[in-house]
Motif scaffolding. Sequence first.
Motif, mmCIF file in Angstrom:
data_model
loop_
_atom_site.group_PDB
_atom_site.id
_atom_site.type_symbol
_atom_site.label_atom_id
_atom_site.label_comp_id
_atom_site.label_asym_id
_atom_site.label_seq_id
_atom_site.Cartn_x
_atom_site.Cartn_y
_atom_site.Cartn_z
ATOM 1 N N UNK A 104 -4.358 0.383 -1.032
ATOM 2 C CA UNK A 104 -3.579 0.170 -2.780
ATOM 3 C C UNK A 104 -2.153 0.318 -2.718
ATOM 4 N N UNK A 105 -1.631 0.085 -3.614
ATOM 5 C CA UNK A 105 0.138 0.356 -4.018
ATOM 6 C C UNK A 105 -0.371 1.722 -4.227
ATOM 7 N N UNK A 106 0.260 2.151 -3.392
ATOM 8 C CA UNK A 106 1.129 3.298 -3.307
ATOM 9 C C UNK A 106 0.357 4.603 -2.813
ATOM 10 N N UNK A 107 0.128 4.392 -2.006
ATOM 11 C CA UNK A 107 -1.631 5.446 -1.046
ATOM 12 C C UNK A 107 -0.625 4.810 0.328
ATOM 13 N N UNK A 108 -1.038 5.907 0.546
ATOM 14 C CA UNK A 108 -0.007 6.799 2.326
ATOM 15 C C UNK A 108 -0.449 6.469 3.439
ATOM 16 N N UNK B 250 4.253 -6.655 8.265
ATOM 17 C CA UNK B 250 3.347 -6.915 6.944
ATOM 18 C C UNK B 250 4.640 -7.429 5.714
ATOM 19 N N UNK B 251 3.144 -7.577 4.954
ATOM 20 C CA UNK B 251 4.016 -8.214 3.691
ATOM 21 C C UNK B 251 4.184 -6.961 2.520
ATOM 22 N N UNK B 252 4.360 -6.461 3.062
ATOM 23 C CA UNK B 252 4.307 -4.741 1.679
ATOM 24 C C UNK B 252 5.532 -4.167 1.733
ATOM 25 N N UNK B 253 6.507 -3.642 0.697
ATOM 26 C CA UNK B 253 7.547 -2.932 0.302
ATOM 27 C C UNK B 253 6.421 -1.640 1.262
ATOM 28 N N UNK B 254 7.605 -0.891 1.525
ATOM 29 C CA UNK B 254 6.926 0.392 3.029
ATOM 30 C C UNK B 254 8.127 1.640 2.127
ATOM 31 N N UNK C 20 5.290 -8.333 -0.981
ATOM 32 C CA UNK C 20 6.283 -9.332 -1.790
ATOM 33 C C UNK C 20 5.933 -10.549 -0.504
ATOM 34 N N UNK C 21 5.456 -10.434 0.582
ATOM 35 C CA UNK C 21 4.433 -12.231 -0.208
ATOM 36 C C UNK C 21 5.259 -12.241 1.796
#
Length: 86
Positions: A24-28, A50-54, A82-83
């Motif tokens: 999930x978003x915010x997961x570590x 990967x298509x995610x901010x981190x 962010x796709x």
Amino acid sequence: MLYFYKNALDKETAFVNEILTELREGGVVVNCILRGDSRERTLKKIIKDSPFEREILTDVYTEYSEANAEFHLRAIKKGKDIGIAS
């Protein structure tokens, strides 16, 4: 344990991508990998692509003297999708 050897690279890459997708978003995600330039570069590339901010929370090396080995410990907080790969 992930080694990113040639014969298992596709399977291990898919595994890391599945973790990043399902988290999930915010997961570590915390990964501790045996120190090695190729392994570390591969893992960083998978995460970067990967298509995610981190957000990198921890990026350190730690010694495991009982095994005479050094490990790279990295904790990454997943941001929004962010796709596109960044």
